[in-house]
Design an enzyme around this catalytic site. Structure first.
Site, short mmCIF file in Angstrom:
data_model
loop_
_atom_site.label_atom_id
_atom_site.label_comp_id
_atom_site.label_asym_id
_atom_site.label_seq_id
_atom_site.Cartn_x
_atom_site.Cartn_y
_atom_site.Cartn_z
N GLN A 190 -7.13 -15.70 13.25
CA GLN A 190 -8.07 -14.70 13.74
C GLN A 190 -9.16 -15.36 14.58
O GLN A 190 -9.62 -14.79 15.57
CB GLN A 190 -8.69 -13.96 12.56
CG GLN A 190 -9.01 -12.50 12.84
CD GLN A 190 -7.77 -11.69 13.16
OE1 GLN A 190 -6.67 -12.01 12.73
NE2 GLN A 190 -7.94 -10.63 13.94
N HIS A 233 -23.61 39.60 15.81
CA HIS A 233 -22.34 39.18 15.22
C HIS A 233 -21.76 40.31 14.37
O HIS A 233 -20.56 40.63 14.44
CB HIS A 233 -22.54 37.95 14.33
CG HIS A 233 -22.66 36.65 15.09
ND1 HIS A 233 -23.65 36.43 16.02
CD2 HIS A 233 -21.93 35.51 15.02
CE1 HIS A 233 -23.50 35.22 16.50
NE2 HIS A 233 -22.47 34.63 15.91
N GLU A 274 -11.68 -5.13 9.49
CA GLU A 274 -10.63 -4.66 10.39
C GLU A 274 -9.26 -4.99 9.78
O GLU A 274 -8.39 -4.13 9.68
CB GLU A 274 -10.78 -5.35 11.74
CG GLU A 274 -9.70 -5.01 12.76
CD GLU A 274 -9.78 -5.86 14.01
OE1 GLU A 274 -9.12 -5.51 15.00
OE2 GLU A 274 -10.48 -6.89 14.00
N HIS A 275 -9.08 -6.23 9.38
CA HIS A 275 -7.86 -6.67 8.70
C HIS A 275 -8.24 -7.23 7.34
O HIS A 275 -9.10 -8.12 7.25
CB HIS A 275 -7.15 -7.79 9.47
CG HIS A 275 -6.92 -7.50 10.93
ND1 HIS A 275 -7.80 -7.91 11.92
CD2 HIS A 275 -5.91 -6.87 11.56
CE1 HIS A 275 -7.33 -7.54 13.09
NE2 HIS A 275 -6.19 -6.90 12.91
N HIS A 319 -8.98 -15.82 18.54
CA HIS A 319 -9.17 -14.73 19.49
C HIS A 319 -10.41 -14.94 20.36
O HIS A 319 -10.39 -14.70 21.57
CB HIS A 319 -9.34 -13.40 18.75
CG HIS A 319 -8.05 -12.74 18.39
ND1 HIS A 319 -7.23 -12.12 19.31
CD2 HIS A 319 -7.44 -12.59 17.19
CE1 HIS A 319 -6.18 -11.62 18.70
NE2 HIS A 319 -6.27 -11.90 17.41
N ASP A 353 -0.04 -7.70 13.84
CA ASP A 353 -0.40 -7.77 15.26
C ASP A 353 0.79 -7.46 16.15
O ASP A 353 0.63 -6.94 17.25
CB ASP A 353 -0.92 -9.17 15.60
CG ASP A 353 -2.34 -9.39 15.12
OD1 ASP A 353 -3.03 -8.40 14.84
OD2 ASP A 353 -2.75 -10.57 15.01
#
Length: 444
Positions: free
Chosen positions: A265, A428, A335-336, A268, A369
């Site tokens: 990770q 209404h 996220e993961h 990235h 991924d």
């Protein structure tokens, strides 16, 4: 290389939940609000000057002078023809698996009879046109093409366009692997546009690109800021921040696996987050030791991996037990999230905040991924507590269709009038009375 945060003892008692606990956990600085001031003039330039502005920004940001923003069809065909056969086979399998999963997410029309003569139908309608973004900065992401395009196609979106940054090394075209992935998926409307300019192109439209109803896809802070700028103008999936992994592990975990997953990770981006939450000091020590040789043996060491692992967004978090660890990862909302514990599957059932959960030693994030079939466009920055990853549902809109007969309306008319008067909205109620000669039917 990576710091430690000790939450053993009274630490979790003092900070039981919510923002107080979240504030103790590592997170990258990612100030989207500050970036808004820089993307605003870029977006407005695209608004007022269209393709000319896109060409100007491609020259300024990507170092290439474009003749046209739209990628010619023959470039897509050529990219696919020249694609490495092994890469083509891998992309094809990734597409197949993603379709298998996302096809099951389709929604069907459903009609509910509320009362005799009164029904409410919910039908699901795809967004008419979407603009999808595939990053192309530090890395090339044909997998992101798949993760965006497949759910949009399975949702039935009739018009799909994709943008990816112009690359000077490829004559101003997006990376050829991006183009080949588009060709494999049957997407022939592709643009050489990156960052905020791509989002603005889809939001406003230009001479070559009609406006879209929605923009999805990961990107850097400029993409996130542009999405925020256009909130209310177009639909967005999320303001994606730096990618992140959290690993919840006990002493049954293999430190070699854990270290490799943290590094995967970190490669990235220098802002990528790698977090290990464990109740085992032995594991923590072993993982910290294992990071050194694994980092030394890979690529992107000084520009991405080392700063990511050493940054404030990454840490080894020590807790008293797996239960406390679960509390921490639910507060973090990764996220993961990998769970590498003795009872990983049972623990995964109790996770409430995560973009995606990976169970056990044989389901690394890398699998998700590329080839698990799941989607890798996921909420970041703790947004998993309120948002989901990209799916078919992201591209669908639910529309309620109300169908009542005269008798069915008459049965409930007095309630409608009563509630209208309670809200001081007499017109209404009058809209109902008018249908019955201005006299509300008596309830049966």
């Amino acid at each position: 290389m990576i710091s430690r945060i000790d939450l053993r003892g009274d630490a979790l008692t003092e900070f039981p939940s919510g923002s107080a606990l979240r504030d103790l956990l590592p997170r990258a600085d990612f100030d989207v609000a500050a970036a808004l001031d820089k993307v605003r003039p870029i977006c407005e330039a695209v608004h007022h000057r269209g393709d000319a502005a896109l060409i100007e920004f491609a020259e300024r940001f990507d170092g290439v002078r474009l003749e046209s923003v739209r990628v010619p069809a023959e470039a897509l065909t050529e990219a696919l023809e020249q694609l490495d056969p092994a890469v083509r086979a891998a992309l094809t399998e990734s597409i197949r698996r993603a379709r298998t999963v996302h096809r099951e997410q389709r929604r069907s029309t459903h009609t509910t009879q509320v009362v005799p003569g009164g029904t409410v139908t919910e039908k699901w309608v795809p967004v008419e046109r979407v603009g999808l973004y595939a990053p192309g900065g530090r890395s090339v992401y044909p997998s992101s093409v798949i993760m965006n395009v497949v759910p949009a196609q399975e949702a039935g979106v009739p018009s799909i366009a994709l943008a990816s940054p112009a690359q000077a090394d490829f004559g101003g075209l997006p990376h050829p692997t991006i183009l080949a992935a588009c060709a494999l998926l049957g997407v022939d409307e592709v643009y050489a546009a990156g960052g905020a300019t791509a989002v603005a192109m889809f939001a406003y439209g230009t001479e070559s690109c009609p406006p879209a109803n929605m923009v999805t896809g990961p990107g850097n802070i400029w993409v996130a800021a542009a999405k925020r700028y256009f909130t209310g103008v177009i639909g967005i999936d999320a303001e994606a921040g730096p990618t992140e992994i959290a690993v919840l592990a006990d002493d049954t975990a293999d430190p070699v696996h854990v270290a490799s997953d943290l590094i995967s990770q970190a490669e990235h981006d220098p802002l990528a987050a790698a977090v290990l939450v464990t109740d085992s000091v032995t594991l923590a020590d072993a993982v910290a030791k294992e990071l050194e040789p694994q980092v030394a043996a890979t690529k992107h060491i000084e520009d991405r991996i080392r700063p990511a692992l050493a940054g404030r967004q990454s840490a080894i978090v020590l807790v008293d037990g797996v239960e406390e660890g679960l509390k921490v990862v639910n507060a973090y909302g990764a996220e993961h999230l990998e769970i590498q514990t003795a009872d990983a599957a049972a623990l995964a059932e109790r996770v409430v905040n995560a973009g995606a959960v990976f169970i056990g030693p044989w389901a690394p994030v890398s699998l998700g991924d590329y080839a698990a079939g799941s989607n890798h466009v996921l909420p970041t920055g703790g947004c998993a507590c309120h948002s989901s990853g990209l799916s078919v549902q992201s591209f669908l809109r639910g529309i309620h269709i109300v169908d009542y007969t005269k008798d069915a309306l008459a049965e409930v008319a007095h309630h409608v009038v009563t509630l209208a008067e309670a809200e001081d909205l007499p017109a209404h109620g009058a809209a109902v009375k008018a249908r019955f000669g201005w006299k509300v039917p008596e309830s049966k």
